[in-house]
Design a protein around this motif. Structure first.
Motif, short mmCIF file in Angstrom:
data_model
loop_
_atom_site.label_atom_id
_atom_site.label_comp_id
_atom_site.label_asym_id
_atom_site.label_seq_id
_atom_site.Cartn_x
_atom_site.Cartn_y
_atom_site.Cartn_z
N LEU A 118 50.43 -19.71 19.16
CA LEU A 118 49.32 -20.43 19.77
C LEU A 118 49.80 -21.25 20.97
O LEU A 118 49.18 -21.24 22.04
N HIS A 119 50.92 -21.95 20.81
CA HIS A 119 51.48 -22.76 21.89
C HIS A 119 51.71 -21.93 23.15
O HIS A 119 51.26 -22.31 24.25
N TYR A 120 52.39 -20.80 23.01
CA TYR A 120 52.71 -20.00 24.20
C TYR A 120 51.48 -19.28 24.75
O TYR A 120 51.40 -19.04 25.95
N GLN A 121 50.51 -18.96 23.91
CA GLN A 121 49.27 -18.40 24.43
C GLN A 121 48.56 -19.43 25.31
O GLN A 121 47.97 -19.07 26.33
N CYS A 122 48.65 -20.70 24.94
CA CYS A 122 48.06 -21.76 25.76
C CYS A 122 48.91 -22.02 27.01
O CYS A 122 48.37 -22.17 28.11
N VAL A 123 50.24 -22.07 26.86
CA VAL A 123 51.12 -22.30 28.00
C VAL A 123 50.90 -21.23 29.08
O VAL A 123 50.82 -21.54 30.27
N PHE A 124 50.78 -19.98 28.67
CA PHE A 124 50.59 -18.89 29.63
C PHE A 124 49.11 -18.65 29.97
O PHE A 124 48.79 -17.72 30.70
N GLU A 125 48.23 -19.50 29.42
CA GLU A 125 46.79 -19.46 29.71
C GLU A 125 46.21 -18.05 29.62
O GLU A 125 45.52 -17.57 30.50
N VAL A 126 46.47 -17.40 28.49
CA VAL A 126 46.09 -15.99 28.34
C VAL A 126 44.58 -15.76 28.37
O VAL A 126 44.13 -14.67 28.71
N LEU A 127 43.79 -16.76 28.03
CA LEU A 127 42.34 -16.57 28.07
C LEU A 127 41.75 -16.88 29.44
O LEU A 127 40.64 -16.46 29.74
N LEU A 128 42.50 -17.59 30.27
CA LEU A 128 42.01 -17.96 31.60
C LEU A 128 42.45 -16.97 32.67
O LEU A 128 41.89 -16.96 33.76
N LYS A 129 43.46 -16.20 32.37
CA LYS A 129 43.99 -15.23 33.33
C LYS A 129 43.75 -13.82 32.80
O LYS A 129 43.39 -13.63 31.65
N ASP A 130 43.99 -12.84 33.65
CA ASP A 130 43.85 -11.45 33.23
C ASP A 130 45.04 -11.08 32.36
O ASP A 130 46.15 -10.90 32.86
N SER A 131 44.83 -11.06 31.05
CA SER A 131 45.91 -10.73 30.12
C SER A 131 45.37 -9.74 29.08
O SER A 131 44.17 -9.48 29.02
N TYR A 132 46.27 -9.22 28.27
CA TYR A 132 45.86 -8.33 27.19
C TYR A 132 45.30 -9.10 26.00
O TYR A 132 44.60 -8.52 25.17
N ASN A 133 45.61 -10.38 25.88
CA ASN A 133 45.10 -11.18 24.77
C ASN A 133 43.59 -11.39 24.95
O ASN A 133 43.18 -11.99 25.95
N SER A 134 42.80 -10.93 24.00
CA SER A 134 41.35 -11.09 24.11
C SER A 134 40.84 -12.27 23.28
O SER A 134 39.68 -12.63 23.36
N ASN A 135 41.70 -12.86 22.47
CA ASN A 135 41.34 -14.05 21.71
C ASN A 135 42.61 -14.74 21.25
O ASN A 135 43.70 -14.17 21.32
N ILE A 136 42.43 -15.97 20.77
CA ILE A 136 43.53 -16.74 20.21
C ILE A 136 43.14 -17.11 18.78
O ILE A 136 42.08 -17.69 18.56
N LEU A 137 44.00 -16.76 17.83
CA LEU A 137 43.78 -17.04 16.40
C LEU A 137 42.47 -16.47 15.88
O LEU A 137 41.99 -16.87 14.84
N GLY A 138 41.84 -15.56 16.61
CA GLY A 138 40.57 -15.00 16.17
C GLY A 138 39.44 -16.00 16.25
O GLY A 138 38.35 -15.77 15.74
#
Length: 149
Positions: A118-138
């Motif tokens: 969760l920490h690194y998903q927030c650090v890399f802002e995966v929901l704000l940028k174009d990334s493969y992560n479509s959600n965090i923790l569901g």
């Protein structure tokens, strides 16, 4: 590139990690467009395995006899490329050599692993940028973070 990078070195053995390491948080980067995926992987799986007939017959003493035993085995972390379908489709289409797999943080418990993912998903802002992560923790999706005007 099919090996994991850990501390800028290729790794292909669990022996390169501390003995009590539970798992790691990783980043997979598409080298063509810099799109990333942040995930986690455990190093050892604990499975319940049925006892054999011989093991069952060797049990003695009073009380109910167990029918299963806990078995620990190494996970498929060496060959693991994530569970994200768009990521896996791009890997299939472009080839593994167009992606970089990096271990970014070791974790020593299940809770640590969840926290650092969760920490690194927030650090890399995966929901704000174009990334493969479509959600965090569901629980959190990109649409949850769009400004409402």
């Amino acid at each position: 590139m099919s090996k994991w990078l850990y501390q800028d070195k290729e790794t292909s053995s669990r022996e390169q990690f501390p003995e009590n390491c539970h798992g790691f948080v990783y980043r997979i980067t598409n080298l063509e467009n810099n799109k990333i995926y942040i995930g986690r992987k455990i190093l050892l799986n604990t499975l319940n395995k049925k006892l054999t007939k011989k093991e069952l017959s060797e049990q003695t003493g009073p009380g109910r006899k167990p029918t299963k035993k806990k078995v620990t085995k190494e996970s498929n972390w060496l060959s693991y490329w994530g569970s994200n379908k768009p990521l896996l489709e791009d890997i299939e289409k472009l080839g593994r050599d167009k992606f970089k797999r990096e271990i970014i943080k070791l974790a020593f418990s299940k809770k640590q692993l969840t926290y650092y993912e969760l920490h690194y998903q927030c650090v890399f802002e995966v929901l704000l940028k174009d990334s493969y992560n479509s959600n965090i923790l569901g629980k959190f999706y990109p649409k949850d973070l769009t400004d409402i005007q």
